[in-house]
Design a protein around this motif. Structure first.
Motif, mmCIF file in Angstrom:
data_model
loop_
_atom_site.group_PDB
_atom_site.id
_atom_site.type_symbol
_atom_site.label_atom_id
_atom_site.label_comp_id
_atom_site.label_asym_id
_atom_site.label_seq_id
_atom_site.Cartn_x
_atom_site.Cartn_y
_atom_site.Cartn_z
ATOM 1 N N LYS A 104 0.841 -1.206 0.000
ATOM 2 C CA LYS A 104 0.000 0.000 0.000
ATOM 3 C C LYS A 104 0.869 1.246 0.000
ATOM 4 C CE LYS A 104 -4.262 -1.554 2.150
ATOM 5 N NZ LYS A 104 -4.191 -2.491 3.280
ATOM 6 N N VAL A 105 0.408 2.264 -0.737
ATOM 7 C CA VAL A 105 1.169 3.510 -0.794
ATOM 8 C C VAL A 105 1.333 4.065 0.618
ATOM 9 C CG1 VAL A 105 1.201 5.878 -1.622
ATOM 10 C CG2 VAL A 105 0.366 4.049 -3.096
ATOM 11 N N PHE A 106 2.560 4.383 0.951
ATOM 12 C CA PHE A 106 2.846 4.951 2.263
ATOM 13 C C PHE A 106 3.249 6.405 2.081
ATOM 14 C CE2 PHE A 106 5.496 6.095 5.846
ATOM 15 C CZ PHE A 106 4.797 5.554 6.925
ATOM 16 N N GLN A 107 2.447 7.320 2.628
ATOM 17 C CA GLN A 107 2.820 8.739 2.505
ATOM 18 C C GLN A 107 2.407 9.467 3.759
ATOM 19 O OE1 GLN A 107 1.131 9.515 -1.233
ATOM 20 N NE2 GLN A 107 -0.950 9.110 -0.598
ATOM 21 N N ASP A 108 2.613 8.785 4.865
ATOM 22 C CA ASP A 108 2.218 9.319 6.147
ATOM 23 C C ASP A 108 3.281 10.280 6.651
ATOM 24 O OD1 ASP A 108 1.199 9.757 8.601
ATOM 25 O OD2 ASP A 108 1.520 7.736 9.378
ATOM 26 N N GLY A 109 3.028 11.559 6.490
ATOM 27 C CA GLY A 109 4.011 12.544 6.938
ATOM 28 C C GLY A 109 3.959 13.794 6.081
ATOM 29 N N ARG A 110 4.292 14.905 6.695
ATOM 30 C CA ARG A 110 4.222 16.179 6.009
ATOM 31 C C ARG A 110 5.456 16.385 5.137
ATOM 32 N NH1 ARG A 110 5.082 21.012 7.990
ATOM 33 N NH2 ARG A 110 6.033 20.080 9.805
ATOM 34 N N THR A 111 6.601 16.024 5.670
ATOM 35 C CA THR A 111 7.847 16.196 4.932
ATOM 36 C C THR A 111 8.481 14.818 4.708
ATOM 37 O OG1 THR A 111 9.154 16.346 6.944
ATOM 38 C CG2 THR A 111 8.251 18.396 6.091
ATOM 39 N N ILE A 112 9.517 14.792 3.893
ATOM 40 C CA ILE A 112 10.213 13.539 3.626
ATOM 41 C C ILE A 112 10.767 12.951 4.933
ATOM 42 C CG2 ILE A 112 12.258 12.552 2.504
ATOM 43 C CD1 ILE A 112 10.143 13.039 0.485
ATOM 44 N N GLN A 113 11.313 13.837 5.779
ATOM 45 C CA GLN A 113 11.878 13.361 7.045
ATOM 46 C C GLN A 113 10.787 12.742 7.929
ATOM 47 O OE1 GLN A 113 15.301 13.383 7.807
ATOM 48 N NE2 GLN A 113 14.531 11.983 9.366
ATOM 49 N N ASP A 114 9.608 13.411 7.980
ATOM 50 C CA ASP A 114 8.459 12.855 8.724
ATOM 51 C C ASP A 114 8.120 11.468 8.206
ATOM 52 O OD1 ASP A 114 8.094 15.087 10.177
ATOM 53 O OD2 ASP A 114 6.246 15.761 9.186
ATOM 54 N N MET A 115 8.050 11.378 6.861
ATOM 55 C CA MET A 115 7.669 10.115 6.244
ATOM 56 C C MET A 115 8.659 9.019 6.595
ATOM 57 S SD MET A 115 6.210 10.997 2.474
ATOM 58 C CE MET A 115 6.891 9.587 1.672
ATOM 59 N N ALA A 116 9.947 9.385 6.515
ATOM 60 C CA ALA A 116 11.000 8.408 6.829
ATOM 61 C C ALA A 116 10.872 7.953 8.270
ATOM 62 C CB ALA A 116 12.370 9.026 6.575
ATOM 63 N N ASP A 117 10.656 8.897 9.189
ATOM 64 C CA ASP A 117 10.530 8.537 10.618
ATOM 65 C C ASP A 117 9.329 7.629 10.837
ATOM 66 O OD1 ASP A 117 12.691 10.145 11.013
ATOM 67 O OD2 ASP A 117 11.576 11.848 11.830
ATOM 68 N N ASN A 118 8.201 7.998 10.217
ATOM 69 C CA ASN A 118 6.991 7.188 10.412
ATOM 70 C C ASN A 118 7.143 5.800 9.813
ATOM 71 O OD1 ASN A 118 5.735 9.313 11.696
ATOM 72 N ND2 ASN A 118 4.813 10.115 9.817
ATOM 73 N N LEU A 119 7.837 5.728 8.670
ATOM 74 C CA LEU A 119 8.046 4.428 8.036
ATOM 75 C C LEU A 119 8.886 3.526 8.955
ATOM 76 C CD1 LEU A 119 7.748 2.641 5.491
ATOM 77 C CD2 LEU A 119 9.884 3.634 4.659
ATOM 78 N N MET A 120 9.939 4.108 9.518
ATOM 79 C CA MET A 120 10.793 3.306 10.406
ATOM 80 C C MET A 120 10.018 2.831 11.632
ATOM 81 S SD MET A 120 13.240 2.980 8.635
ATOM 82 C CE MET A 120 13.450 3.805 7.091
ATOM 83 N N ALA A 121 9.130 3.733 12.130
ATOM 84 C CA ALA A 121 8.333 3.354 13.292
ATOM 85 C C ALA A 121 7.439 2.147 12.970
ATOM 86 C CB ALA A 121 7.467 4.537 13.740
ATOM 87 N N GLU A 122 6.937 2.099 11.723
ATOM 88 C CA GLU A 122 6.101 0.961 11.322
ATOM 89 C C GLU A 122 6.915 -0.327 11.244
ATOM 90 O OE1 GLU A 122 2.841 0.777 10.421
ATOM 91 O OE2 GLU A 122 2.345 2.901 10.654
ATOM 92 N N LEU A 123 8.179 -0.179 10.872
ATOM 93 C CA LEU A 123 8.988 -1.362 10.579
ATOM 94 C C LEU A 123 9.698 -1.915 11.810
ATOM 95 C CD1 LEU A 123 10.598 -0.269 7.190
ATOM 96 C CD2 LEU A 123 8.672 -1.807 7.526
ATOM 97 N N GLU A 124 9.980 -1.049 12.771
ATOM 98 C CA GLU A 124 10.765 -1.493 13.933
ATOM 99 C C GLU A 124 10.085 -2.636 14.679
ATOM 100 O OE1 GLU A 124 13.697 -0.824 14.943
ATOM 101 O OE2 GLU A 124 14.272 1.064 13.981
#
Lengths: 170, 243
Positions: free
Chosen positions: B223-243
């Motif tokens: 599924k498309v992942f675009q949770d976050g306002r900025t690229i850095q937000d998105m990266a942080d949120n993605l890592m939180a999902e994966l940890e």
């Protein structure tokens, strides 16, 4: 129909209505069939959380279209003009904000959107354009009646005039 | 009957008529407003409907199942991530900087299976996306996925700006390929001669067919992942999902 008592201003109001209205119809119409690009354009401003950007990306073009139609036809003119002014003010804030943050994007004003190299050079012109359109919207909002508006047919209050317009409508 | 009372009856009748007239007037006004509002709601609703009908969801092949990418990690990891990217796109460069180390670590820990799918999105700006993606395909073919992944990383570390994509010459691409572990003799001619242009076209076609319209496009578990306002937000949120 001498509603404003200032006939020239009523004609200027008509011109302002047509210009802003047509801009909105074009801007909204181009985006309605391109929802993904529209959502992307909103997202590129990096102002709204993702899910909100999606809603705005879908709802904004529809709003633009209906505000534009209302202005061109002159129906609920003052409300539409206020809405138009609010939207232009929001766009000016949005473009200023990306400019200040050094983000280079296509404003997505007429479709398109997303990152674009060297886009910052267009920001002053985009802000100037939106400021002019904001002023035109405020002018329309400040006038009680403008020329050739559907409002004067629909909401004519003086009986004599009403009879005349009803006669014209049937 | 005095003329006086006649007059007052007439006056009363007139007042009644005026009142009825005013009532009709008010009623007509309300109906008009309701009618106009109704039409507006229909236009807004119709426009939103048209937009929703035209909305295309990204439906990409799962991680590891494309011929046009490199993977890291094991395919049986609990999460999969697919990243569509263009070598020139600055946000892809940002995303790479924000996620590469974490994704590599999580992949090594068996937590995620990642596929990077480069394609050409921005060749309207310059031919760099084609040259770089071609070079990537050449390295992938000649030197294998491990070297290709390293080359991919180096391309982002040395990403040219959108204003001056020509600053990265074919010779620079060859040097980076060699730095990644390719043999110069294997790759130079093919990088300079765009030998994998067809691969680039097909990768780009596959991205378009999947509904990918912008980069970076991240898919988390399909599924498309675009949770976050900025690229850095998105990266942080993605890592939180994966940890």
């Amino acid at each position: 129909m001498r509603e404003t008592g200032r006939p020239l201003l009523a004609w200027v109001g008509l011109a302002a209505r047509l210009v802003t209205g047509i801009v909105w119809i074009v801007a909204g119409g181009l985006k309605i069939t391109q929802p993904d690009a529209s959502i992307n354009a909103v997202r590129a401003y990096q102002l709204l959380p993702s899910s909100v950007a999606e809603v705005v990306g879908i709802a904004l073009p529809a709003t633009e279209l209906v505000v534009g139609l209302a202005l061109v036809l002159g129906v609920f003119t003052r409300g539409a003009a206020v809405m138009s002014a609010v939207l232009f003010a929001a766009f000016i804030v949005g473009i200023s904000s990306v400019w200040a943050r050094g983000i280079e994007i296509d404003c997505g004003c007429f479709g398109g959107g997303g990152t674009k190299a060297g886009a910052a050079s267009a920001y002053p012109w985009e802000i100037a354009r939106d400021t002019a359109l904001l002023a035109a919207s405020l002018l329309v909002a400040s006038l009680r009646r403008t020329r050739l508006s559907l409002d004067s047919l629909l909401f004519a209050t003086r009986p004599a005039e009403r009879a005349a317009t009803e006669g014209a409508m049937t | 009957m005095s003329s006086n009372s006649k007059a007052s009856a007439r006056a009363q009748k007139a007042a009644e008529m005026r009142a009825a007239q005013n009532k009709r007037e008010a009623r007509r006004r309300i109906l008009t407003i309701a009618g106009v509002l109704g039409v507006m709601v229909l236009i807004v609703g119709g426009s939103i409907g048209v937009s929703l009908l035209n909305k295309e969801d990204v439906k990409a092949a799962g991680a590891g199942s494309s011929e046009y990418g490199v993977t890291i990690g094991e395919s049986d990891a609990p999460h999969s991530v697919v990243i569509y990217e263009d070598f020139l796109c600055p946000y892809c460069g940002q995303l790479e900087r924000a996620t590469r180390k974490d994704l590599a670590r999580l992949a090594a820990d068996g937590k995620v299976f990642v596929e990077y799918r480069p394609f050409d999105l921005l060749s309207s700006i310059a031919d760099y996306p084609i040259r770089a993606t071609n070079a990537f395909a050449v390295v992938l073919e000649k030197s294998g996925p491990d070297v290709a992944k390293k080359f991919h990383d180096l391309l982002y570390e040395n990403q040219p700006s959108e204003q001056d994509p020509g600053s990265m010459t074919d010779d620079d691409l060859v040097k980076l390929a060699v730095e990644a572990g390719a043999t110069e003799g294997d790759v130079r001619a093919d990088i300079e001669g765009l030998a994998q242009q067809a691969w680039v076209d097909k990768a780009t076609q596959e991205a378009a067919d999947s509904g990918v319209k912008s980069t970076p496009t991240i898919l988390l578990d399909g599924k498309v992942f675009q949770d976050g306002r900025t690229i850095q937000d998105m990266a942080d949120n993605l890592m939180a999902e994966l940890e």
